[in-house]
Design an enzyme around this catalytic site. Structure first.
Site, PDB file in Angstrom:
ATOM      1  CG  ASP A 139      -0.454   0.266   2.502  1.00 29.50           C
ATOM      2  OD1 ASP A 139       0.817   0.247   2.451  1.00 29.50           O
ATOM      3  OD2 ASP A 139      -1.322   0.338   3.292  1.00 29.50           O
ATOM      4  CG  HIS A 140      -0.911   4.739   1.492  1.00 33.15           C
ATOM      5  ND1 HIS A 140      -1.834   3.794   1.485  1.00 33.15           N
ATOM      6  CD2 HIS A 140      -0.788   5.231   2.827  1.00 33.15           C
ATOM      7  CE1 HIS A 140      -2.504   4.002   2.761  1.00 33.15           C
ATOM      8  NE2 HIS A 140      -2.153   4.837   3.186  1.00 33.15           N
ATOM      9  CB  CYS A 189       0.977  -2.312   4.805  1.00 35.56           C
ATOM     10  SG  CYS A 189       0.712  -3.322   6.497  1.00 35.56           S
ATOM     11  CB  THR A 235       2.479  -2.143  10.880  1.00 38.59           C
ATOM     12  OG1 THR A 235       1.190  -2.662  10.342  1.00 38.59           O
ATOM     13  CG2 THR A 235       2.114  -0.604  11.624  1.00 38.59           C
ATOM     14  CG  HIS A 261       9.978 -24.558  13.264  1.00 38.86           C
ATOM     15  ND1 HIS A 261      10.056 -24.465  14.347  1.00 38.86           N
ATOM     16  CD2 HIS A 261      11.249 -25.172  12.710  1.00 38.86           C
ATOM     17  CE1 HIS A 261      11.167 -24.811  14.903  1.00 38.86           C
ATOM     18  NE2 HIS A 261      11.957 -25.364  13.857  1.00 38.86           N
ATOM     19  NE  ARG A 294       9.221 -30.730  16.241  1.00 35.34           N
ATOM     20  CZ  ARG A 294      10.684 -30.693  15.603  1.00 35.34           C
ATOM     21  NH1 ARG A 294      11.016 -31.554  14.888  1.00 35.34           N
ATOM     22  NH2 ARG A 294      11.340 -29.498  16.032  1.00 35.34           N
ATOM     23  CG  HIS A 295       7.852 -28.364  11.966  1.00 36.75           C
ATOM     24  ND1 HIS A 295       7.671 -27.612  13.259  1.00 36.75           N
ATOM     25  CD2 HIS A 295       9.164 -28.672  11.907  1.00 36.75           C
ATOM     26  CE1 HIS A 295       8.894 -27.846  13.972  1.00 36.75           C
ATOM     27  NE2 HIS A 295       9.906 -28.177  13.271  1.00 36.75           N
TER      28      HIS A 295
HETATM   29  C1  RB5 Z   1      -2.138   2.964   6.324  1.00 43.71           C
HETATM   30  O1  RB5 Z   1      -2.114   4.100   7.047  1.00 43.71           O
HETATM   31  C2  RB5 Z   1      -1.927   1.833   7.399  1.00 43.71           C
HETATM   32  O2  RB5 Z   1      -2.625   1.894   8.057  1.00 43.71           O
HETATM   33  C3  RB5 Z   1      -1.069   0.581   6.833  1.00 43.71           C
HETATM   34  O3  RB5 Z   1      -0.111   0.639   5.921  1.00 43.71           O
HETATM   35  C4  RB5 Z   1      -0.931  -0.711   7.616  1.00 43.71           C
HETATM   36  O4  RB5 Z   1       0.123   0.004   8.473  1.00 43.71           O
HETATM   37  C5  RB5 Z   1      -1.946  -1.186   8.334  1.00 43.71           C
HETATM   38  O5  RB5 Z   1      -1.721  -2.275   8.922  1.00 43.71           O
END
Ligand code: RB5
Length: 150
Positions: free
Chosen positions: A14-15, A71, A73, A104, A138-139
């Protein structure tokens, strides 16, 4: 990575992740891998699940061996990806988790935080991920139990 086979890797961002995604695309090509880039390619705001789903479909169809989502995070992308049966998407920030996700969990996708880690860390994570094989045994039994009701 001299011992790593050449793979086709699907990329989606994403952005909040497109800059790191583009850096990963260049790195992958330089390492001899093929890239299927599903965007996005600008800072214009988009909805991360849209990019996650199209990238997952490339992995599920067999068009791509692995997928990488980025993204801000890495979290939202991983949530969306892991709703697809057959996708095991590991949200990681360092190489040890990337190695164990392959050994695993037989992870077939990575999710990275474009606002959380730098390019060199991301290259190390992806290099480790692609160079590591699933251990099976096992995995494999445990992975078969991931889908509820199976
Ligand atoms: C976008 O602002 C942000 O929410 C997205 O990139 C991501 O971190 C969501 O989990």
């Amino acid at each position: 990575m001299t011992n790593t086979p050449s793979f086709t890797v699907a990329l989606g961002a994403d952005h909040g992740g497109f800059r790191l995604k583009n850096a990963l695309a260049d790195w992958l090509r330089a390492q001899g891998h093929a890239v299927r880039d599903f965007g996005t390619n600008s800072a214009d705001s988009v909805d991360y699940p849209d990019l996650a789903h199209v990238t997952c479909k490339s992995v599920l169809s067999g068009e791509s061996n692995f997928g990488v989502l980025v993204c801000g995070t890495g979290l939202g992308m991983s949530y969306a990806a892991n709703r697809h049966p057959g996708i095991r998407c590991a949200m990681v920030n360092e190489p040890t988790s990337a190695r164990l996700a392959r050994q695993h969990n037989d992870a077939n996708m990575l999710s990275l935080g474009g606002r959380m880690i730098g390019e060199e860390a991301a290259f190390d994570i992806l290099a480790t991920f692609l160079a590591t094989e699933f251990e099976g045994g096992r995995h494999a039994r445990r992975i078969a139990k991931i889908e509820p009701g199976v």
